[in-house]
Scaffold this active site. Structure first.
Site, short mmCIF file in Angstrom:
data_model
loop_
_atom_site.label_atom_id
_atom_site.label_comp_id
_atom_site.label_asym_id
_atom_site.label_seq_id
_atom_site.Cartn_x
_atom_site.Cartn_y
_atom_site.Cartn_z
N SER A 75 0.79 -1.24 0.00
CA SER A 75 0.00 0.00 0.00
C SER A 75 0.82 1.28 0.00
CB SER A 75 -0.95 0.01 1.19
OG SER A 75 -2.03 -0.88 0.98
N LYS A 78 -0.21 3.63 -2.68
CA LYS A 78 -1.28 4.63 -2.56
C LYS A 78 -0.74 6.05 -2.50
CE LYS A 78 -4.77 1.59 -0.48
NZ LYS A 78 -4.16 0.31 -0.10
N SER A 130 -6.26 3.33 4.40
CA SER A 130 -5.67 2.51 3.34
C SER A 130 -6.75 1.69 2.62
CB SER A 130 -4.59 1.57 3.90
OG SER A 130 -3.71 1.15 2.88
#
Length: 290
Positions: A75, A78, A130
């Protein structure tokens, strides 16, 4: 008139000469802390597969371990999604959550298909919780599709100097070809923190999105007076194949430093090793990561 030098004195001079030559040629002796009389860097073991500390202002790499090795970024991906969100939408612009977006694997914000978020709400859900569903919704809203958004992600990565990154998903969910490096993720975080809107969200501890109260999943966002500088913010990541990842930025002695660890085997190692690396940088320690 010739001067007579006693044989014993000649022998002593020869011994001194030999000792001088030996001192110049012999390898340096190591102290207990791993340093040498010539200040050779101490060797420090890092559990993470790759790590880096980058001085953003100068572009200099302060510490590195396998910083150019291709790994799964989870993640931390992101951060790039956030960059494209804030550069293509205004905070009040709509982000539509489709049925495909709502079916993304956990972690999810968990809103129903057809829900519309503002871009600012989407940014909070993306970076604090997230949310994989929100990341996919951003990709469809900004790029038209996941594939179109991935092309935008990779173009932006090249523009900021990432040479080995290949993004496939907007959320970092596993794909065998979704790869980056510790160095490239450091560059992406350095780019992300140029945007005050992103920094504000990275530092937010609690926020309400679509009637849901969310909290920041990065425990470093709750630190008070940390030992390694003034917190700017960062992003965690985890998948079973990527393991634990953290990209984090601080300000030290007026300079911005970014730390990235990828592939830490435990969450506790991810935080502990990030802290150690940034403390090394804060103290200007000379270390070699292994």
């Amino acid at each position: 008139m010739d001067v007579c030098v006693p044989k014993r004195t000649k022998a002593g001079l020869l011994v001194l000469a030999l000792l001088l030559v030996w001192s110049l040629l012999a390898p340096p002796a190591y102290a207990r802390d791993g340093t040498t009389s010539q200040e050779a860097p101490a060797r420090v073991f890092i559990n993470a597969k790759a790590a880096i500390v980058l001085d953003v202002d100068s572009g200099k790499t302060l510490y590195a371990k396998n910083a150019d090795e291709l790994l799964y970024p989870a993640s931390t991906t992101k951060l790039m999604t956030a960059i494209l969100l804030v550069t293509h939408l205004h905070p009040d612009d709509p982000v539509y959550v489709s049925a495909d977006a709502s079916r993304q694997p956990r972690v999810r914000l968990g809103v129903k298909p057809g829900t519309t978020l503002t871009a600012d709400e989407a940014l909070h859900a993306l970076l604090m919780k997230s949310s994989n569903d929100v990341a996919y919704a951003i990709a469809q809203t900004v790029g038209g599709s996941q594939e179109g958004f991935a092309r935008m992600m990779n173009l932006k990565a090249r523009l900021i100097g990432c040479t080995r990154t290949n993004f496939v998903t907007p959320n970092g969910l596993h794909d065998d070809t979704h790869l980056s490096t510790a160095h490239d993720i450091a560059l992406i975080l350095a780019e992300a923190i140029k945007y005050p809107q992103i920094v504000a969200v990275l530092q937010t501890q609690s926020y309400e999105v679509a009637g849901k109260q969310i909290r920041n999943g990065n425990r470093f966002a709750y630190l008070k007076d940390p030992t390694f500088g003034e917190v700017i913010g960062g992003k965690t990541g985890y998948t079973s194949k990527a393991m634990y990842c953290l990209a984090f930025a601080v300000r030290q002695h007026g300079r911005v430093r970014v730390s990235v660890v990828l592939g830490a085997p435990r969450k506790s190692f991810m935080y502990r090793e990030t802290r150690r690396l940034l403390e090394f940088a804060m103290d200007n320690r000379q270390v070699q990561l292994v």
